[in-house]
Design an enzyme around this catalytic site. Sequence first.
Site, short mmCIF file in Angstrom:
data_model
loop_
_atom_site.label_atom_id
_atom_site.label_comp_id
_atom_site.label_asym_id
_atom_site.label_seq_id
_atom_site.Cartn_x
_atom_site.Cartn_y
_atom_site.Cartn_z
N ILE A 1 11.20 -5.75 -10.07
CA ILE A 1 11.42 -4.38 -9.58
C ILE A 1 12.54 -4.35 -8.53
O ILE A 1 13.51 -3.62 -8.66
CB ILE A 1 10.11 -3.80 -8.97
CG1 ILE A 1 9.03 -3.72 -10.06
CG2 ILE A 1 10.36 -2.43 -8.36
CD1 ILE A 1 7.64 -3.39 -9.54
N ASP B 1 14.78 -12.42 -0.22
CA ASP B 1 13.75 -13.02 -1.06
C ASP B 1 13.91 -14.54 -1.03
O ASP B 1 14.73 -15.10 -1.75
CB ASP B 1 13.87 -12.51 -2.50
CG ASP B 1 12.69 -12.96 -3.37
OD1 ASP B 1 12.07 -13.99 -3.05
OD2 ASP B 1 12.41 -12.27 -4.35
N ALA C 1 4.73 -1.25 -3.37
CA ALA C 1 4.19 -2.57 -3.74
C ALA C 1 2.68 -2.63 -3.51
O ALA C 1 1.91 -2.63 -4.47
CB ALA C 1 4.92 -3.67 -2.99
N ARG C 2 2.23 -2.61 -2.27
CA ARG C 2 0.80 -2.58 -1.97
C ARG C 2 0.62 -2.01 -0.56
O ARG C 2 1.38 -2.36 0.36
CB ARG C 2 0.16 -3.98 -2.03
CG ARG C 2 -0.12 -4.50 -3.43
CD ARG C 2 -1.19 -3.70 -4.17
NE ARG C 2 -1.41 -4.13 -5.55
CZ ARG C 2 -0.83 -3.62 -6.63
NH1 ARG C 2 0.06 -2.65 -6.50
NH2 ARG C 2 -1.12 -4.05 -7.84
N ASP D 1 3.03 4.59 -2.51
CA ASP D 1 2.26 4.85 -3.74
C ASP D 1 0.78 4.56 -3.51
O ASP D 1 -0.01 4.61 -4.44
CB ASP D 1 2.81 3.92 -4.84
CG ASP D 1 2.75 4.57 -6.21
OD1 ASP D 1 2.51 5.78 -6.29
OD2 ASP D 1 2.95 3.85 -7.21
N GLU E 1 -6.27 7.95 6.08
CA GLU E 1 -5.50 8.14 7.33
C GLU E 1 -4.02 8.48 7.06
O GLU E 1 -3.33 8.96 7.96
CB GLU E 1 -5.61 6.89 8.22
CG GLU E 1 -5.14 5.63 7.57
CD GLU E 1 -5.30 4.40 8.46
OE1 GLU E 1 -5.65 4.56 9.63
OE2 GLU E 1 -5.05 3.29 7.96
N HIS F 1 -0.47 6.23 -6.79
CA HIS F 1 -0.26 4.97 -7.54
C HIS F 1 0.27 5.25 -8.95
O HIS F 1 -0.32 4.82 -9.95
CB HIS F 1 -1.57 4.16 -7.61
CG HIS F 1 -1.34 2.72 -7.99
ND1 HIS F 1 -2.34 1.80 -8.12
CD2 HIS F 1 -0.19 2.05 -8.27
CE1 HIS F 1 -1.83 0.63 -8.47
NE2 HIS F 1 -0.53 0.76 -8.58
N GLY G 1 3.72 4.72 -9.65
CA GLY G 1 5.04 4.09 -9.81
C GLY G 1 5.23 3.49 -11.19
O GLY G 1 6.27 3.67 -11.82
N1 LIG Z 1 3.30 1.07 -7.63
C1 LIG Z 1 3.08 0.55 -8.80
O1 LIG Z 1 2.62 1.20 -9.72
C2 LIG Z 1 3.42 -0.89 -9.02
C3 LIG Z 1 3.77 -1.31 -10.31
C4 LIG Z 1 4.15 -2.63 -10.50
C5 LIG Z 1 4.14 -3.52 -9.45
N2 LIG Z 1 3.75 -3.10 -8.21
C6 LIG Z 1 3.74 -4.03 -7.08
O2 LIG Z 1 5.06 -4.54 -6.90
C7 LIG Z 1 5.02 -5.93 -6.65
C8 LIG Z 1 6.31 -6.56 -7.16
O3 LIG Z 1 6.38 -6.42 -8.58
P1 LIG Z 1 7.48 -7.20 -9.43
O4 LIG Z 1 7.23 -6.85 -10.87
O5 LIG Z 1 8.83 -6.97 -8.87
O6 LIG Z 1 7.02 -8.69 -9.16
P2 LIG Z 1 7.91 -10.03 -9.25
O7 LIG Z 1 6.96 -11.15 -9.27
O8 LIG Z 1 8.90 -9.92 -10.36
O9 LIG Z 1 8.74 -10.03 -7.88
C9 LIG Z 1 8.16 -10.29 -6.64
C10 LIG Z 1 9.23 -10.95 -5.80
O10 LIG Z 1 8.73 -11.07 -4.47
C11 LIG Z 1 9.26 -12.29 -3.95
N3 LIG Z 1 8.49 -12.68 -2.79
C12 LIG Z 1 7.27 -13.27 -2.73
N4 LIG Z 1 6.89 -13.47 -1.46
C13 LIG Z 1 7.92 -13.00 -0.68
C14 LIG Z 1 8.13 -12.91 0.70
N5 LIG Z 1 7.22 -13.37 1.58
N6 LIG Z 1 9.28 -12.36 1.15
C15 LIG Z 1 10.22 -11.89 0.28
N7 LIG Z 1 10.08 -11.96 -1.06
C16 LIG Z 1 8.93 -12.50 -1.53
C17 LIG Z 1 9.18 -13.26 -5.12
O11 LIG Z 1 10.06 -14.35 -4.96
C18 LIG Z 1 9.61 -12.36 -6.27
O12 LIG Z 1 11.00 -12.46 -6.53
C19 LIG Z 1 3.76 -6.40 -7.40
O13 LIG Z 1 3.23 -7.57 -6.83
C20 LIG Z 1 2.83 -5.23 -7.28
O14 LIG Z 1 2.03 -5.41 -6.13
C21 LIG Z 1 3.41 -1.80 -7.98
#
Ligand SMILES: NC(=O)c1ccc[n+]([C@@H]2O[C@H](COP(=O)([O-])OP(=O)(O)OC[C@H]3O[C@@H](n4cnc5c(N)ncnc54)[C@H](O)[C@@H]3O)[C@@H](O)[C@H]2O)c1
Length: 392
Positions: A147, A166, A229-230, A254, A259, A271, A273
């Site tokens: 993402i 990252d 993300a979370r 999202d 609160e 949620h 996204g």
């Molecule tokens: N809102 C939504 O509907 C929705 C949908 C999909 C994913 N998400 C969230 O988004 C997050 C990311 O998704 P993604 O598909 O890009 O995952 P991904 O695994 O492709 O990318 C996550 C990235 O975070 C990096 N990372 C890990 N720890 C780190 C840190 N301490 N500092 C900096 N970078 C760090 C990793 O190296 C990786 O490149 C998921 O874990 C999920 O929680 C939310």
Amino acid sequence: MVYSVKTFNNINQVGLKELGNHFQIDGDLAENPDAFILRSQNLHGIEFTKNLKAIARAGAGTNNIPIADATAAGIVVFNTPGANANAVKEAVLASILMSARDYIAANAWVNTLSGDDVPKQVEAGKKQFAGSEISGKTLGVIGLGAIGGRIANYAQRLGMNVLGYDPYVSIETAWNISHHVKRVDDVKEIFANCDYITVHVPLTDETRNTFDSEAFGLMQKGTVVINFARGELVDNAALFEAIEAGVVKRYITDFGTEELLNKDKITVFPHVGGSTAEAELNCAIMAGKTIRQFMETGEITNSVNFPNVHQALTAPYRITLINKNVPNIVAKISTAVSELGINIDNIINRSKGDYAYTLLDLDETDKAKVDHLVANFEASDNIVRVRLIAKK
Ligand SMILES: NC(=O)c1ccc[n+]([C@@H]2O[C@H](COP(=O)([O-])OP(=O)(O)OC[C@H]3O[C@@H](n4cnc5c(N)ncnc54)[C@H](O)[C@@H]3O)[C@@H](O)[C@H]2O)c1
């Protein structure tokens, strides 16, 4: 051989067709399934049945699954990296654009007007909604995975200066990130130098409260923080203080908790996204494919708790083993095979942390001998899961 899959959270049916004819989905066998396919179902606190071998999360985040418990039980957990990345990318780009111009508040204000002179009132009052443009502004992206990497590339094309942080970026992702995206080695540089900050890391003990009072303390006044993300990546108490102090101009997330609702300068989405028809289909297709591959061949793709393992099955039988990552295990496995007078056609063993996964292909057609070997492995303290797969 029929495998049983239990689904949760309304998985796209077209995607489930990827499982093919040898899978029964949510039928009478689902009482004791071989695999789960789910989206946000919370599995913390559930007791895994012995027959459960795989869990596929149709989505990216896996914090609804107790990964360590699954690993210890010999259950391979999969996710669908990247399958909903485009959907989240579009939602985040929309959020950046929206916070630059405050379209939601502007629209809400227009809807409060009435009378014949609405056009006049609009002209008189619209000044309060004069926004800014995103071109030339700086966006910080924390987490450059599926993402974050896409957002960094597109924001740069929209004329933004993009900083990316990252420390664990994969080589594959790094290759896809534009050279215009400036890599920073310290997340503090993101906090201190950006007009917009968006976060795309998994929720872990390391990333929880990434946005705490120290982080907000480094930000310039008027920063927009976007979190798709979370929710737990942000310390809400620190966020409220930063909003009060004018440091955070807007927080868009999202992930709603009570609160955060109905607060000025906070926009909460439910949620959504990753919730597009295209993303849900992509996720279900990917989850279906990985479960089918794993159940039918033992090969692993996109697991979060075991390494990727691929090996074409050309021998009559394959035994898959999940074993504790202890010294000499491969030698012990080989010895157990040769003691029964069986030849190994091929063996691959890959470890991740405290556990390893082995594909052991046997040049042996005598099923009784192979069953004997399986029983020997099942009796071993260091082996937590044994499966036998016959070549079709
Ligand atoms: N809102 C939504 O509907 C929705 C949908 C999909 C994913 N998400 C969230 O988004 C997050 C990311 O998704 P993604 O598909 O890009 O995952 P991904 O695994 O492709 O990318 C996550 C990235 O975070 C990096 N990372 C890990 N720890 C780190 C840190 N301490 N500092 C900096 N970078 C760090 C990793 O190296 C990786 O490149 C998921 O874990 C999920 O929680 C939310």
